[in-house]
Design an enzyme around this catalytic site. Structure first.
Site, PDB file in Angstrom:
ATOM      1  N   LYS A 148     -16.093  21.091  41.019  1.00 33.53           N
ATOM      2  CA  LYS A 148     -15.967  21.727  42.336  1.00 33.53           C
ATOM      3  C   LYS A 148     -16.288  20.698  43.418  1.00 33.53           C
ATOM      4  O   LYS A 148     -17.190  19.873  43.235  1.00 33.53           O
ATOM      5  CB  LYS A 148     -16.943  22.910  42.408  1.00 33.53           C
ATOM      6  CG  LYS A 148     -16.818  23.792  43.645  1.00 33.53           C
ATOM      7  CD  LYS A 148     -17.765  24.999  43.523  1.00 33.53           C
ATOM      8  CE  LYS A 148     -17.692  25.940  44.703  1.00 33.53           C
ATOM      9  NZ  LYS A 148     -18.572  27.123  44.508  1.00 33.53           N
ATOM     10  N   SER A 169     -20.412  32.943  42.780  1.00 31.15           N
ATOM     11  CA  SER A 169     -19.253  32.064  42.946  1.00 31.15           C
ATOM     12  C   SER A 169     -18.741  31.392  41.682  1.00 31.15           C
ATOM     13  O   SER A 169     -17.687  30.785  41.703  1.00 31.15           O
ATOM     14  CB  SER A 169     -19.550  30.993  43.995  1.00 31.15           C
ATOM     15  OG  SER A 169     -19.512  31.575  45.265  1.00 31.15           O
ATOM     16  N   SER A 191     -16.418  31.332  45.161  1.00 32.85           N
ATOM     17  CA  SER A 191     -15.836  30.200  45.860  1.00 32.85           C
ATOM     18  C   SER A 191     -15.412  29.069  44.914  1.00 32.85           C
ATOM     19  O   SER A 191     -14.751  28.141  45.360  1.00 32.85           O
ATOM     20  CB  SER A 191     -16.854  29.649  46.865  1.00 32.85           C
ATOM     21  OG  SER A 191     -18.006  29.192  46.191  1.00 32.85           O
TER      22      SER A 191
END
Ligand SMILES: [Zn+2]
Lengths: 497, 497
Positions: free
Chosen positions: B90, B189, B165
Site C-alpha cells: 500500500k 481498511s 482504503s
C-alpha cells in the site's frame, strides 16, 4: 553572585511599586543523542549535518524516548527538590512553524515529569526559597535563518534542523521573584545546580540555557497586574536589563493612567528595550493532546531513589563544607561554589596544595580575572589545577615572588605550560643573593637623593618608591623582604620623628 | 522455488504480465517497480541455485536436509522463507527509492530515503516488491474512490468499488496480480476491502506489527496487515512481520509464535460469541445469511457458537470519527510545503501553508482535518476528544468482558457487499457506515481477520473473526479450519475483469 540585594541598592523596581516575576528556563540536557532519535547533539556541526528521518519528521517516522534524557531530567528535578512523577506522559503541542518538522512539538502538558520543588537564592537575611512549579521534558525545534530582518519580508529562508529534537528540560518557577537581581541570582543558582549534576553544560552563548520571563507590577498590597512575557533572553545580564526595562515600562504606563496589555515581547539587546512580538489576539491554541506514538512514561520509585543517591554534592552543601572543613570565608565559598567548573578547579588545586585560602585568593583573583577578560566559562580555565598548585608552592618556597607569579600565571594561561618550565626558561627565579641585591639598593639610594631626603624627613612612603626602583632594576626578581631589609639597613630609621 | 521448479524471475514476469493486461481497468497500482523487481528476482534465483548446489554436495556426505528456520533470518535474502515471492505494498508505507504518495497530491513524487520496518522485514526474507498500490487518500475512505489519482475497481465486478482504503492491495491480490499485498487498517481498511474482494485480510493486535515507516493516519488505531489468497499465506506473512521493533515505542515486546505451525490444530470446543449488535438492522439480508451459514459450518467443526452482546457498539462509529480525525489533524500537519512534496507559493508563509494544503489535500482529508482540529480546540477538547476517549474505554471493556466468556467473536466484516462506484461518494455519512463492523476492533486494539465465507448478489461476503490481544494464532487456527471445511473459496477463480 557577589552583592546581596537590599541595603538601599538600586533594586530595579521604582519606589512605591512591586514586581512579580516568574522564569521559564529551557535547559538543554547533556545527552549524547537527541530526544527521540539516535542523532548526535554536538554543537557547531554543519547545517543539517545532524539529522535523520525521525528528527526531520519525515512521513512515517516514530519517536522513541531517550533513556538518558529521562534520567538527566529526573536528576535535575531531584536536585531542585521536586517531586518526580512515577506516571507522566508526552503530549503534542500543535502549531505551524517553518522550523518545526512535524508542525507539532512533543512536550509534556498536564502530567509533567516533576513539580513542587524549590531552590534557594542568597538574600540579605541568609537565603530565600524560590518555588519551582514544574519541570518537564520536551524537544527543541530547528532554527530558521531569514534572508532579511524577518520572515515576512525575507525573499527566502533557510532552515537548520540540527537543533530539532534536542532534549530540553523546561523549568518553570512560581512568581516568587521580585527584583531583576533576584531573577539573576535564581538563574545563576539554577545554572550551578544543573552543571553540578551533569544535567547540562548550560552554555548560554550556545543556547543550552534559555530564559523566558513573565513579569507584572503592582502597588504593595494590591493584586498582581497584567503580565507580559519576554521571550528568549539569553544572558544573565540581559535578564537583569530586560526585567528592569520591562518593569520600568509597565510602571510608566500605569502611572500615566494607561494599561498593560497581555502580550509576548522580545528583548532587543542592541536597543536595550523590549518590543511587541504578538498580542493576546494572536495567542495560539496549541490543541494539546496525548501523543499517540508514545506510551506514558512510567518510572519505578526505586529507580528514582537510585538516581537520588547518585546525585553529587550540590552547590549549597559544598559551600557549607568549604566554610566548615576548609575554613574558607563564606564569601569566598559562595563565589567559588557558584560554578561547578570553578569549584572543581579549586578542589583539585587544594588537594595538590593544601592551603585553601591561598588557593581561593588566586581563584577569586587571577583565575576569574583571566576568565572575565577572555569571556571564558569556568569549564574552560586553560591552566591545570596542579599547575596552579605548583606555582603557589614556588611562591611559598621563595623561588618566585607574588608579582612574578602573576606574570607567570598569564603565560601559563596562554601556553598551558607548567610554571617551573616558564620560570626556568625566562630566568624569573627570585634572587636572594644579598650582595647582588645590595648593589641594586646602593644604586637606588645613590640615584634618588631627593627621595632619600624625604625618607629621612619621615616620609615612610618614600621607601616604597625605592623598593620599586630596586625591583625594576632586578626585573622583579629580587626577594622583596630582602630588598626591604637592605634598604632600611642602608638608610637607617626614618628621619627625626 | 527452493527445488528449482519455479524461478523467481518467471514469477515476477508473470505478475508483471498479468498486471500489464489487467491494471489499466482495475487501477491497483500507483507505482510499478518492475525493473528493480526483475533485477532482484535474478539475484535471488542465483542465490537459490547456489544454495541447491551446496546442499546437493552436503547431501552426498550423508547429512540430512535441515528443517526450515522457525523464524525468518532478516539477513537471509534468497534463503528466507519468502525468497522470490513478489508482493505489493500500500502506498502509505515508506519504500526507499520508490515513490510514496499516500494517494495524495500533496506527496506526489515524494521518494522516501528509508524503508518501513515491514518492508525491511519482507526484503530480508527474500520477498520482492513489485510496486505500490492505490489507496484512499491518507487511508481515509472505504471505497477506493478517494485516491487523488484514480479509483480502483473491484475485480469481481468492475462497476463496483473494491472497498478501502487498502483498495489497490485487496484488488491486486483478488485479481491475481500478486500473491500477497500489505495494507493498513485504521478502522477496517484491510478487512473491509478483503471482504469486498473475496480475499483474506488480517488486522493484527495494536503493537504486534511495527508502524515505523507507515505514514500515520490515526496513530493509536493504525496497524499494518497482510492481504492474501489463503489463511496459510496470511500466517506466513504474519510470521515475518510480527515482533518488537525498537524504532516504534508502541511496539509490543511479546514473543511471536510460529503462526504457520498452529494451522492444523483442532478447533473443537472453541467458544465463539456472535455479538447481536453485528447481526441486526443495517446488515444486508444476503450478508447475514452468508454469515449464518458460516456459523453453521463452524458449529459443525465442533465450535460452541452462542449469541452475545457488545453493548457499546453503537457509540463506536461516533468515537472513531472524533479520535481518528483528531489524531489525523495533528499527523497531517507536517504537509505544509516547507520541506517536501507539493508547494504552492503564497505572499507569506501563512498563505503558502494554506494554499499548499488546500490544493494538496482532497475533500475527505480536508473534512477530517477540520473535524479533528475542532475536536481538539480549547474549550471543545473535554466535550469531544476526552469524552470520546472515555467511551473508547467502554468499547474496549465490552470486548474484555466478552473474551472472558468466549475464545473468539465472529461477525460480518461489512454490512454490505461491494457497492457501485459513485453510489455513496456524495454522502459521507453512508460511506462511514461501511466500516461500522470493523471500527470497534481498532478502538479496542484487538486482532481480527476477514475471510471469504460466501456470496450475496454474486459478490463476496467476508466473515470477521476477532480475538483478544495477541491471539493472532488462535484466530488463524479458526480461520484455517473454516477455510478447509468450506473447501477453499471457489468464487475466487471467477475473477476475470
Ligand atoms: Zn535524528
Amino acid at each position: 553572585m557577589s552583592e546581596l540585594s537590599g541595603g538601599g541598592r538600586e533594586s530595579g523596581v521604582p519606589a512605591g511599586w512591586e514586581a512579580v516575576i516568574g522564569l521559564e528556563v529551557h535547559v538543554e540536557l547533556a545527552t549524547a543523542s537527541k530526544m527521540f532519535c539516535p542523532c548526535p547533539t554536538r554543537f557547531g556541526a554543519p547545517p543539517n549535518g545532524q539529522v535523520c528521518p525521525v528528527c526531520l519528521g519525515l512521513p512515517g517516522v516514530l519517536p522513541v524516548p531517550n533513556r538518558q534524557a529521562v534520567e538527566l531530567a529526573v536528576k535535575a528535578a531531584l536536585a531542585l527538590n521536586c517531586r518526580v512523577a512515577t506516571y507522566s506522559k508526552f503530549d503534542r503541542k500543535n502549531y505551524f512553524y517553518p522550523d518545526m518538522p512535524k508542525n507539532y512539538q512533543i512536550s509534556q502538558y498536564d502530567l509533567p515529569l516533576a513539580g513542587d520543588g524549590y531552590l534557594e537564592i542568597p538574600a540579605a537575611e541568609g537565603s530565600r526559597k524560590i518555588r519551582i512549579r514544574r519541570l518537564h521534558l520536551e524537544e527543541d525545534t530547528g532554527k530558521s535563518m531569514h534572508a532579511a530582518d524577518d520572515i515576512v519580508t525575507a525573499r527566502y529562508s533557510l532552515v537548520d534542523f540540527n537543533r530539532a529534537g534536542i532534549p530540553l528540560a523546561e523549568i518553570v518557577s512560581e512568581p516568587d521573584l521580585s527584583t531583576p537581581e533576584e531573577a539573576r541570582l535564581y538563574l545563576e543558582k539554577l545554572k550551578a545546580i544543573m552543571q553540578y549534576c551533569g544535567v547540562s553544560d548550560c552554555r548560554m552563548e550556545e543556547g543550552s540555557l534559555r530564559c523566558d520571563i513573565n513579569v507584572s507590577v503592582r502597588r504593595p498590597g494590591e493584586r498582581a497586574g497584567t503580565r507580559t512575557e519576554v521571550k528568549n533572553v539569553n544572558s544573565f545580564r540581559a535578564v537583569e536589563r530586560a526585567l528592569a526595562y520591562e518593569i520600568w515600562r509597565q510602571v510608566q504606563l500605569l502611572e500615566a493612567g494607561g494599561e498593560v496589555e497581555q502580550e509576548t515581547r522580545h528583548w532587543d539587546e542592541g536597543a536595550g528595550r523590549t518590543r511587541t512580538l504578538r498580542t493576546k489576539e494572536y495567542a495560539h491554541d496549541y490543541r494539546y493532546f496525548p501523543d499517540p506514538d508514545l506510551p506514558p512514561l512510567v518510572l519505578d520509585p526505586t529507580w528514582i531513589e537510585e538516581v537520588r543517591r547518585s546525585l553529587p554534592e550540590l552547590p549549597d552543601a559544598r559551600r557549607e563544607r568549604y566554610v566548615r572543613e576548609l575554613g574558607l570565608p563564606p564569601y569566598d565559598a559562595a563565589v567559588i561554589t557558584a560554578s561547578r567548573g570553578l569549584a572543581e578547579f579549586f578542589e583539585e588545586a587544594v588537594s595538590a596544595y593544601p592551603q585553601p585560602k591561598a588557593v581561593s585568593n588566586w581563584v577569586m583573583g587571577e583565575v576569574r580575572r583571566y576568565l572575565n577578560e577572555h569571556g571564558l566559562e569556568p569549564e574552560d580555565i586553560p591552566v591545570r589545577p596542579g599547575h596552579l598548585a605548583e606555582l603557589l608552592r614556588m611562591v611559598e618556597r621563595g623561588t618566585i615572588n607574588t608579582r612574578v607569579a602573576k606574570q607567570v600565571f598569564g603565560v601559563m594561561c596562554e601556553t598551558g605550560r607548567p610554571a617551573a618550565e616558564i620560570v626556568r626558561e625566562k630566568g624569573l627565579e627570585q634572587v636572594s643573593d644579598e650582595a647582588f641585591i645590595d648593589r641594586a639598593v646602593e644604586e637606588a639610594v645613590a640615584g634618588n637623593p631627593a627621595v632619600v631626603a624625604d625618607y629621612r624627613k619621615g616620609k615612610e612612603k618614600a621607601l616604597g618608591f625605592l623598593v620599586g626602583q630596586v625591583m625594576k632594576a632586578t626585573r622583579g626578581k629580587a626577594n622583596p623582604q630582602m630588598v626591604n631589609r637592605l634598604l632600611r639597613d642602608r638608610l637607617g630609621p626614618p628621619g627625626p620623628a | 522455488m527452493r527445488r528449482g521448479e519455479l524461478r523467481a524471475r518467471d514469477l515476477v514476469e508473470s505478475c508483471l504480465g498479468r498486471t500489464a493486461s489487467l491494471d489499466g481497468v482495475l487501477g491497483c497500482f500507483l507505482t510499478l517497480d518492475g525493473d528493480r523487481a526483475l533485477e532482484r528476482a535474478a539475484l535471488i534465483d542465483e542465490e537459490l541455485a547456489r544454495a541447491r548446489r551446496q546442499s546437493a554436495g552436503v547431501g552426498e556426505t550423508g547429512a540430512h536436509p535441515s528443517a526450515p528456520a522457525a523464524r525468518p533470518d532478516p539477513s537471509a535474502g534468497g534463503h528466507g522463507i519468502l525468497a522470490g515471492i513478489p508482493y505489493a505494498c500500500k502506498d502509505n508505507m515508506c519504500t526507499r527509492g520508490v515513490t510514496t504518495t499516500c494517494g495524495s497530491r500533496i506527496l506526489e513524487g515524494y521518494v522516501p530515503p528509508y524503508d518501513a520496518t515491514v518492508v525491511e522485514q519482507l526484503t530480508g526474507t527474500g520477498a520482492i516488491l513489485l510496486g505500490k498500490t492505490n489507496m484512499d487518500e491518507f487511508a481515509m475512505g472505504s471505497s477506493g474512490e478517494n485516491s487523488a489519482f484514480f479509483p480502483t475497481r473491484n475485480p469481481h465486478d468492475t462497476t463496483r468499488v473494491p472497498g478501502g482504503s487498502s483498495s489497490g492491495s485487496a484488488a491486486a491480490v483478488a485479481a491475481g496480480l500478486v500473491p500477497f499485498a500489505l495494507g493498513s487498517d485504521t478502522g477496517g481498511s484491510v478487512r473491509q476491502p478483503a471482504s469486498f474482494c473475496g480475499v483474506v485480510g488480517f488486522k493484527p493486535t495494536y503493537g504486534r506489527v511495527s508502524r515505523y515507516g507507515l505514514v500515520a493516519f490515526a496513530s493509536s488505531l493504525d496497524q499494518i496487515g497482510p492481504l492474501t489468497l489463503t489463511v496459510a499465506d496470511c500466517a506466513l506473512v504474519m510470521e515475518v512481520m510480527a515482533g518488537h521493533d525498537p524504532r516504534d515505542a508502541t511496539s509490543a515486546q511479546v514473543p511471536v509464535p510460529q503462526y504457520t505451525a498452529v494451522l492444523g490444530r483442532d478447533v473443537r470446543g472453541l467458544r465463539l460469541g456472535v455479538p447481536r449488535e453485528y447481526m441486526g438492522e443495517g446488515i444486508e439480508p444476503g450478508v447475514r445469511e452468508a454469515v449464518r451459514a458460516a456459523l453453521g459450518a463452524l458449529a459443525d467443526l465442533g465450535c460452541a457458537v452462542e449469541e452475545c452482546s457488545l453493548p457499546h457498539t453503537d457509540y463506536a462509529l461516533a468515537v472513531y470519527y472524533l479520535v481518528a480525525p483528531a489524531e489525523a489533524s495533528s499527523n497531517l500537519a507536517r504537509y505544509d510545503g516547507v520541506r517536501y512534496g507539493l508547494r504552492v507559493e503564497g505572499g507569506d508563509i501563512t498563505a503558502m501553508y494554506s494554499r499548499t494544503r488546500r490544493r494538496g489535500f482532497g475533500p475527505e482529508v480536508r473534512r477530517r482535518i477540520m473535524l479533528g482540529t475542532y475536536a481538539l480546540s480549547a474549550g471543545y477538547y473535554d466535550a469531544y476528544y476526552l469524552k470520546a476517549q472515555k467511551v473508547r474505554t467502554l468499547v474496549r471493556r465490552d470486548f474484555e468482558q466478552a473474551f472472558a466468556r468466549y475464545d473468539l467473536l465472529v461477525a460480518p466484516t461489512s454490512p454490505t457487499v461491494a457497492f457501485r462506484l459513485g453510489e455513496r461518494t456524495d454522502d459521507p455519512l453512508s460511506m462511514y457506515m461501511a466500516d461500522v463492523c470493523t471500527i470497534p476492533v481498532n478502538l479496542a486494539g484487538i486482532p481480527a481477520i476477514s475471510i471469504p465465507c460466501g456470496q450475496s448478489e454474486g459478490l463476496p461476503v467476508g466473515l470477521q473473526i476477532m480475538g483478544p490481544p495477541f491471539a493472532e494464532g488462535l484466530i488463524l487456527q479458526a480461520a484455517w479450519a473454516f477455510e478447509q471445511a468450506t473447501g477453499g473459496a471457489p468464487w475466487r477463480q471467477e475473477v476475470t475483469p
